[in-house]
Write a protein that holds these residues in place. Structure first.
Motif, PDB file in Angstrom:
ATOM      1  N   PRO A  41      66.475  21.831  47.222  1.00  0.00           N
ATOM      2  CA  PRO A  41      64.964  22.537  47.891  1.00  0.00           C
ATOM      3  C   PRO A  41      64.874  21.057  48.853  1.00  0.00           C
ATOM      4  O   PRO A  41      64.829  19.856  48.715  1.00  0.00           O
ATOM      5  CB  PRO A  41      64.827  22.448  46.428  1.00  0.00           C
ATOM      6  CG  PRO A  41      65.223  21.587  45.882  1.00  0.00           C
ATOM      7  CD  PRO A  41      66.811  21.806  46.001  1.00  0.00           C
ATOM      8  N   ALA A  42      63.559  21.146  49.292  1.00  0.00           N
ATOM      9  CA  ALA A  42      62.718  20.530  49.746  1.00  0.00           C
ATOM     10  C   ALA A  42      61.609  19.595  49.486  1.00  0.00           C
ATOM     11  O   ALA A  42      60.890  18.750  49.820  1.00  0.00           O
ATOM     12  CB  ALA A  42      62.250  20.824  51.267  1.00  0.00           C
ATOM     13  N   GLY A  43      61.403  20.597  47.868  1.00  0.00           N
ATOM     14  CA  GLY A  43      60.699  19.973  46.957  1.00  0.00           C
ATOM     15  C   GLY A  43      60.541  20.917  45.828  1.00  0.00           C
ATOM     16  O   GLY A  43      61.381  21.441  45.015  1.00  0.00           O
ATOM     17  N   PRO A  44      58.895  20.664  45.176  1.00  0.00           N
ATOM     18  CA  PRO A  44      58.859  21.271  44.296  1.00  0.00           C
ATOM     19  C   PRO A  44      59.136  22.726  44.510  1.00  0.00           C
ATOM     20  O   PRO A  44      58.906  24.334  43.340  1.00  0.00           O
ATOM     21  CB  PRO A  44      57.911  20.893  43.761  1.00  0.00           C
ATOM     22  CG  PRO A  44      57.110  19.591  44.192  1.00  0.00           C
ATOM     23  CD  PRO A  44      57.720  19.759  45.511  1.00  0.00           C
ATOM     24  N   ALA A  45      59.182  23.520  45.750  1.00  0.00           N
ATOM     25  CA  ALA A  45      59.678  24.964  45.895  1.00  0.00           C
ATOM     26  C   ALA A  45      60.453  25.224  45.416  1.00  0.00           C
ATOM     27  O   ALA A  45      60.872  26.667  44.421  1.00  0.00           O
ATOM     28  CB  ALA A  45      58.806  24.998  46.884  1.00  0.00           C
ATOM     29  N   GLY A  46      61.527  24.986  44.901  1.00  0.00           N
ATOM     30  CA  GLY A  46      63.006  25.189  45.125  1.00  0.00           C
ATOM     31  C   GLY A  46      63.004  25.571  43.379  1.00  0.00           C
ATOM     32  O   GLY A  46      63.383  24.246  43.188  1.00  0.00           O
ATOM     33  N   PRO A  86      46.853  26.529  49.288  1.00  0.00           N
ATOM     34  CA  PRO A  86      45.620  25.791  50.145  1.00  0.00           C
ATOM     35  C   PRO A  86      46.067  25.035  52.157  1.00  0.00           C
ATOM     36  O   PRO A  86      46.889  24.340  52.181  1.00  0.00           O
ATOM     37  CB  PRO A  86      45.494  24.678  48.854  1.00  0.00           C
ATOM     38  CG  PRO A  86      47.032  24.258  48.195  1.00  0.00           C
ATOM     39  CD  PRO A  86      47.132  26.098  48.400  1.00  0.00           C
ATOM     40  N   ALA A  87      44.382  24.915  52.167  1.00  0.00           N
ATOM     41  CA  ALA A  87      44.946  24.195  53.481  1.00  0.00           C
ATOM     42  C   ALA A  87      45.764  22.680  53.394  1.00  0.00           C
ATOM     43  O   ALA A  87      45.780  22.385  52.554  1.00  0.00           O
ATOM     44  CB  ALA A  87      44.454  23.596  54.413  1.00  0.00           C
ATOM     45  N   PRO A 141      51.660  16.204  51.569  1.00  0.00           N
ATOM     46  CA  PRO A 141      52.357  16.687  49.966  1.00  0.00           C
ATOM     47  C   PRO A 141      51.802  18.166  49.858  1.00  0.00           C
ATOM     48  O   PRO A 141      52.155  19.487  48.951  1.00  0.00           O
ATOM     49  CB  PRO A 141      51.729  15.556  48.793  1.00  0.00           C
ATOM     50  CG  PRO A 141      51.414  14.472  49.453  1.00  0.00           C
ATOM     51  CD  PRO A 141      51.147  15.623  51.420  1.00  0.00           C
ATOM     52  N   GLU A 142      50.243  18.235  50.430  1.00  0.00           N
ATOM     53  CA  GLU A 142      49.540  20.122  49.750  1.00  0.00           C
ATOM     54  C   GLU A 142      50.724  21.092  50.440  1.00  0.00           C
ATOM     55  O   GLU A 142      50.893  22.429  49.960  1.00  0.00           O
ATOM     56  CB  GLU A 142      48.894  19.782  50.737  1.00  0.00           C
ATOM     57  CG  GLU A 142      47.280  18.884  50.642  1.00  0.00           C
ATOM     58  CD  GLU A 142      46.992  17.937  50.230  1.00  0.00           C
ATOM     59  OE1 GLU A 142      46.715  17.009  50.032  1.00  0.00           O
ATOM     60  OE2 GLU A 142      48.057  17.345  51.529  1.00  0.00           O
ATOM     61  N   LEU A 143      51.474  20.661  51.493  1.00  0.00           N
ATOM     62  CA  LEU A 143      52.346  21.800  51.832  1.00  0.00           C
ATOM     63  C   LEU A 143      53.398  21.702  50.587  1.00  0.00           C
ATOM     64  O   LEU A 143      53.730  23.392  50.475  1.00  0.00           O
ATOM     65  CB  LEU A 143      52.741  21.368  53.041  1.00  0.00           C
ATOM     66  CG  LEU A 143      54.201  22.226  53.977  1.00  0.00           C
ATOM     67  CD1 LEU A 143      53.606  23.540  54.515  1.00  0.00           C
ATOM     68  CD2 LEU A 143      54.788  21.299  55.260  1.00  0.00           C
ATOM     69  N   HIS A 144      53.890  21.472  50.283  1.00  0.00           N
ATOM     70  CA  HIS A 144      54.758  21.228  49.156  1.00  0.00           C
ATOM     71  C   HIS A 144      54.529  21.182  47.679  1.00  0.00           C
ATOM     72  O   HIS A 144      55.564  21.269  46.921  1.00  0.00           O
ATOM     73  CB  HIS A 144      55.755  20.167  49.323  1.00  0.00           C
ATOM     74  CG  HIS A 144      56.857  19.545  50.682  1.00  0.00           C
ATOM     75  ND1 HIS A 144      57.566  20.276  51.247  1.00  0.00           N
ATOM     76  CD2 HIS A 144      56.194  19.048  52.128  1.00  0.00           C
ATOM     77  CE1 HIS A 144      57.741  19.637  52.953  1.00  0.00           C
ATOM     78  NE2 HIS A 144      56.598  19.010  53.137  1.00  0.00           N
ATOM     79  N   ALA A 145      53.447  21.196  47.466  1.00  0.00           N
ATOM     80  CA  ALA A 145      52.799  22.042  46.155  1.00  0.00           C
ATOM     81  C   ALA A 145      53.072  22.592  45.478  1.00  0.00           C
ATOM     82  O   ALA A 145      53.254  23.633  46.142  1.00  0.00           O
ATOM     83  CB  ALA A 145      51.323  21.065  45.892  1.00  0.00           C
ATOM     84  N   GLY A 165      51.354  25.163  47.344  1.00  0.00           N
ATOM     85  CA  GLY A 165      51.387  24.682  48.738  1.00  0.00           C
ATOM     86  C   GLY A 165      52.089  26.581  49.105  1.00  0.00           C
ATOM     87  O   GLY A 165      52.832  27.524  48.399  1.00  0.00           O
ATOM     88  N   LEU A 166      52.354  26.412  50.213  1.00  0.00           N
ATOM     89  CA  LEU A 166      52.812  27.675  51.185  1.00  0.00           C
ATOM     90  C   LEU A 166      53.997  27.795  50.912  1.00  0.00           C
ATOM     91  O   LEU A 166      54.320  28.897  50.722  1.00  0.00           O
ATOM     92  CB  LEU A 166      52.581  27.484  52.586  1.00  0.00           C
ATOM     93  CG  LEU A 166      52.941  28.147  53.852  1.00  0.00           C
ATOM     94  CD1 LEU A 166      52.388  29.456  53.634  1.00  0.00           C
ATOM     95  CD2 LEU A 166      52.734  27.385  54.925  1.00  0.00           C
ATOM     96  N   LEU A 167      54.860  26.862  51.004  1.00  0.00           N
ATOM     97  CA  LEU A 167      56.192  26.423  50.744  1.00  0.00           C
ATOM     98  C   LEU A 167      56.531  27.222  49.433  1.00  0.00           C
ATOM     99  O   LEU A 167      57.836  28.370  49.259  1.00  0.00           O
ATOM    100  CB  LEU A 167      57.069  25.198  50.938  1.00  0.00           C
ATOM    101  CG  LEU A 167      56.661  25.044  52.596  1.00  0.00           C
ATOM    102  CD1 LEU A 167      57.674  23.086  51.865  1.00  0.00           C
ATOM    103  CD2 LEU A 167      57.453  25.428  53.296  1.00  0.00           C
ATOM    104  N   ALA A 168      55.987  26.923  48.461  1.00  0.00           N
ATOM    105  CA  ALA A 168      56.067  27.616  46.983  1.00  0.00           C
ATOM    106  C   ALA A 168      55.693  29.495  47.141  1.00  0.00           C
ATOM    107  O   ALA A 168      56.068  30.266  46.560  1.00  0.00           O
ATOM    108  CB  ALA A 168      55.167  26.958  45.834  1.00  0.00           C
TER     109      ALA A 168
END
Length: 880
Positions: A287-292, A408-409, A444-448, A451-454
């Motif tokens: 994963p690239a961040g918390p989404a995975g 979120p943006a 960080p908002e993208l990967h929160a 966020g969008l990825l999650a």
């Protein structure tokens, strides 16, 4: 037939506008392809009830990338055929943010050799704003034009044609306002308007024809489909009520709400998706961040190897050389994405979505077309983008927006944080999603976790993140060695030298005046900007002078209270020694009075300067640099007389953003402090009542004998202050000192009330309501003006219309009294009717003649009896 196949077959024969049409009575009529191109949805927008949802734009409805790019490319080829190959090479293409950025780029591809630029809502450091405009019905209205090459929009013989591209041509207001603004700066011979669909009414079509005649340019229209939308009476209110009812119903049914918000996942499809996720999890690279997480798809970052020097889109311009470099690099980028999606010898995703990001539409679109070619017919590739536009989702085959994801943006937007949306992605059974963002949005908002990825990872088997480097031009500006010094009285203005320093250059010996009718015709035809000339200064008649004197005596205490209240508020929140900077010239008498209050009540000797700001051109950057060199920008408090619809409030905020983005000193606060805020546009004010401020009754003779400011390229260089004139010859009529002294004499009398009112204001919620802007938009449409710049609300702005412009009619709030005596006198002298109306948030509103030609000075478009109408009931000053 399986249940899934049966459902899909049923949905294929249902028009995606039926749900809205049946409930609101909205009718879509046009050529045979129109319903294939468009569906209908409901906006969460107070300005329009319905949304035309394009099936080939790639914004709200996932579509094959080749179909999306092909739609724009074909329109571009038609423009090329219309212009001819030679003229097509000299054209410039301009697309609209956010919806048409990719479409406009595809149109430029179809022209082959045309450079491309799109408007943006993202201020960018290091880039000077070349222009801007408002899109009245949009959820986010302000557009910026930020070309790296300032000559890109210059026009002339090298670029005689401008091609403007939007997804739909509904009323034409936005496009016509854009052409009007750009034509005033750089007139062109020809404009071509391109849209997927032309949905104008017959009246709007006639308006385009008349507009082309007004500006003296050819205006062509190229569209793929045409038709009309019939809206029944009260559709806005009914639409808002329907949105509210649907949201309440969804909230009361959590299961249904979850389906609509996130997308239905049938058990069999979910099991298949889980199996695919498990099969691919081991080779995805982690994963690239918390989404995975354990129950969501892996998120993998893929390096595109974006070609160096190629912009991520058209925000700062995209040239044919950029296009060639991108085309050469696309196959390699597609192969890297394909490799990240899975081993060619193993199982591959069968259904893939390439998801772009708001204005970043073209880069992911072209990546999608290349991926289609790389993966072949066995893989289904779709393309769409996220958006900031809030739209109701309804899970019904007859509705265009079935599901939505909310997140979120994630690009630190200039207008602050907020929700963003991806429509028709959830529940669409995509095996993989390739999310494409620019590096500015890789935050960080993208990967929160929210966020969008999650959110994407919850609805697909695999998520790839591809980041395109944000292109930022490097500023090449060199500061002048010496900045000019402010002008002061008595050499420039009748104010005492300590009252104000004018950050202007003296153009007193330059002939700048033109008759009101000639100026109006030039301004509305696009032949000139209002700041390039001056209205003739008129000597007030004895009757009008007596009216001013009586109004001053009547309102002096009221104004003194407002002066005291706004000054005390400023001292409490911006003290202890704010630097007052008034917006010349209406703000300057107020700035002098605020300075006098601070000295009289607190013994403070506050610095005060006057600066030029011009609607559509921004603030004087040289003056800002002078202020930053002599004071802390954080101490600067901008001062104006009153608010109308808030255009200058918006102009100042945008101008300061541009100033900082271009490398200017940071720290200036865009908030304006005003004497009166009837428009509800600011949070620091003396009053929000709309009453007569007598300084609005006159021109230079109540403003230190100074003209309004001038900005003309042949007179004002890049390192000069804007210009102004000192009318020394009007000294016998000067009442500037009388105005100040009469009000200052009431300071002690109102001190007690001021103390109470200031305390109340400091404890109150003073957030701007923008009530005035909403009223102006409504009036503009109700009276068929279609240009908010021609609607001037409030006593002060209405007075200016009667003194300086060509008035059409005056709207007066029924029952308004003495505050409008001078308005009625001026209107009578100019042959302009005063119409009594209800439900007006202002005391009055002045309407400028919307289709002015010389002599159109009255409501019927004819000259009043006796020739040209007098202004202020007086005679022009010889040689002024």
């Amino acid at each position: 037939m399986s249940e899934r196949a049966a459902r899909e077959e049923t949905e294929n024969v249902v028009w995606s506008g039926d749900w809205v049409a049946e409930r609101l009575g909205v009718a879509l009529e046009g050529d045979g392809e129109l319903r294939e191109l468009l569906g209908l949805a409901l906006r969460r927008n107070p300005k329009r009830a319905h949304l035309l949802v394009s099936n080939v734009l790639g914004k709200h409805v996932p579509q094959r990338p080749s179909v999306v790019h092909g739609a724009g490319f074909e329109l571009g080829e038609r423009v090329r055929e219309l212009l001819g190959a030679r003229e097509a090479r000299r054209a410039v293409v301009l697309g609209y943010a956010e919806t048409a950025t990719g479409l406009g780029h595809a149109v430029a591809d179809g022209l082959r050799d045309a450079p491309y630029l799109h408007s943006t809502r993202r201020p960018v450091a290091g880039v000077r704003q070349a222009g801007g405009f408002e899109e009245a019905h949009s959820h986010a209205t302000s557009h910026l034009l930020l070309p790296e090459d300032p000559e890109l929009l210059a026009g002339g013989a090298e670029a005689p044609t401008l091609v403007l591209v939007d997804d739909e041509f509904s009323t034409g207001n936005t496009v016509l306002n854009t052409i009007r603004a750009l034509h005033a700066l750089h007139p062109r011979e020809r404009y071509v308007i391109v849209a997927l669909v032309d949905m104008r009414s017959a009246g709007d079509r006639d308006r385009l024809t008349a507009f082309a005649a007004e500006i003296g340019a050819r205006v062509d229209l190229v569209t793929r489909g045409a038709g009309t939308v019939t809206l029944p009476d009260g559709v806005l209110e009914r639409g808002q009520a329907l949105v509210a009812a649907q949201e309440a119903e969804q909230a009361a049914q959590p299961d249904r709400a979850a389906q609509t918000e996130q997308g239905e996942q049938p058990a069999q499809a979910e099991q298949e998706a889980q199996g695919d996720r498990a099969a691919r999890a081991g080779r995805a690279g982690g994963p690239a961040g918390p989404a995975g997480g354990a129950d969501t798809a892996p998120v993998t970052r893929v390096d595109l190897d974006w070609p160096a020097g190629v912009p991520d889109g058209g925000r700062h311009g995209f040239t044919p050389a950029h296009r060639a470099a991108l085309e050469a690099a696309l196959p390699g980028m597609a192969h890297r994405v394909a490799a990240a999606l899975g081993d060619p010898t193993g199982p591959r995703p069968r259904r893939i979505l390439v998801l772009g990001f708001e204005e970043l539409m073209y880069a992911p679109l072209r990546l999608g077309t290349a991926l289609e070619e790389t993966l072949g017919a066995d893989t289904e590739v779709r393309y769409s983008t996220t958006t900031r536009s809030p739209v109701l989702a309804v899970d019904d085959p007859g509705y265009a927006i079935r599901t939505r994801l909310v997140f979120p943006a994630h690009d630190a937007p200039a207008d602050g944080p907020g929700d963003r949306y991806a429509y028709n992605v959830a529940g669409a059974r995509f095996d993989a999603v390739v999310a494409v963002v620019d590096s500015t949005a890789d935050t960080p908002e993208l990967h929160a976790p929210e966020g969008l990825l999650a959110r994407l990872a919850e609805h697909t088997g695999q998520v790839l993140l591809a980041v395109v480097p944000s292109y930022t031009p490097v500023p090449h500006r060199q500061e002048p060695a010496v900045l000019p010094e402010p002008l002061r009285g008595p050499d420039f203005s009748s104010y005492a030298p300590e009252d104000v320093g004018w950050l202007l250059q003296d153009l007193s010996d330059t002939e700048l005046e033109a008759p009101t009718e000639e100026r109006e015709e030039a301004i509305q035809s696009g032949g000139a900007h209002y700041a390039e000339s001056l209205p003739v200064e008129y000597q007030p008649s004895a009757a009008y002078q007596a009216l001013f004197t009586a109004a001053l005596e009547t309102s002096a205490a009221r104004i003194a209270r407002a002066v005291g209240t706004v000054t005390e508020t400023v001292l409490a929140e911006r003290g202890p020694r704010p630097v007052l900077v008034s917006l010349a010239r209406a703000g300057t008498p107020v700035g002098v009075l605020m300075r006098r209050w601070a000295r009289h009540r607190h013994g403070l000797d506050l610095p005060h300067y006057a600066i030029s700001i011009v609607r559509g051109r921004g603030i004087d950057a040289t003056a800002l640099r002078w202020l930053a060199a002599h004071h802390d920008p954080a101490d600067v408090v901008f001062v104006d007389g009153w608010t109308g619809k808030g255009a200058i409030t918006r102009e100042l905020a945008a101008a300061l953003e541009e100033f900082e983005a271009s490398g200017g000193p940071a720290g200036f606060d865009p908030e304006i402090s005003v004497l009166a805020d009837p428009g509800g546009c600011v949070r620091t004010y003396g009053t929000r009542e709309d009453f007569l401020i007598p300084s609005a009754c006159l021109n230079s003779t109540v403003s230190g004998l100074i003209s309004r400011t001038v900005l003309r390229a042949d007179l004002v260089g890049p390192d000069d202050f804007h210009g102004g004139k000192f009318y020394r010859e009007l000294a016998d009529s000067d009442v500037s000192g009388l105005f100040l002294d009469t009000i200052a004499a009431r300071f002690d009398e109102v001190a007690g009330r001021v103390e109470e009112e200031a305390k109340e204001l400091l404890a109150a919620d003073r957030a701007p309501t923008w009530e005035g802007w909403a009223a102006v938009e409504r009036i503009s449409e109700e009276y068929g003006i279609h240009d908010v710049n021609l609607v001037k609300p409030g006593v002060g702005e209405t007075t200016r219309v009667l003194l300086r412009r060509v008035p059409w009619k005056i709207l007066a709030r029924r029952g308004a009294g003495a505050d409008l005596e001078h308005i009625r006198l001026l209107a009578q002298q100019r042959g302009v009717p005063v119409e009594e109306v209800d439900d007006l948030p202002y005391s009055c509103v002045g309407l400028i003649h919307p289709r002015y030609t010389r002599g159109a000075t009255g409501a019927d478009g004819k000259a009043v009896a006796g020739g040209s109408a007098p202004t202020a009931g007086g005679e022009p000053v010889k040689g002024a």
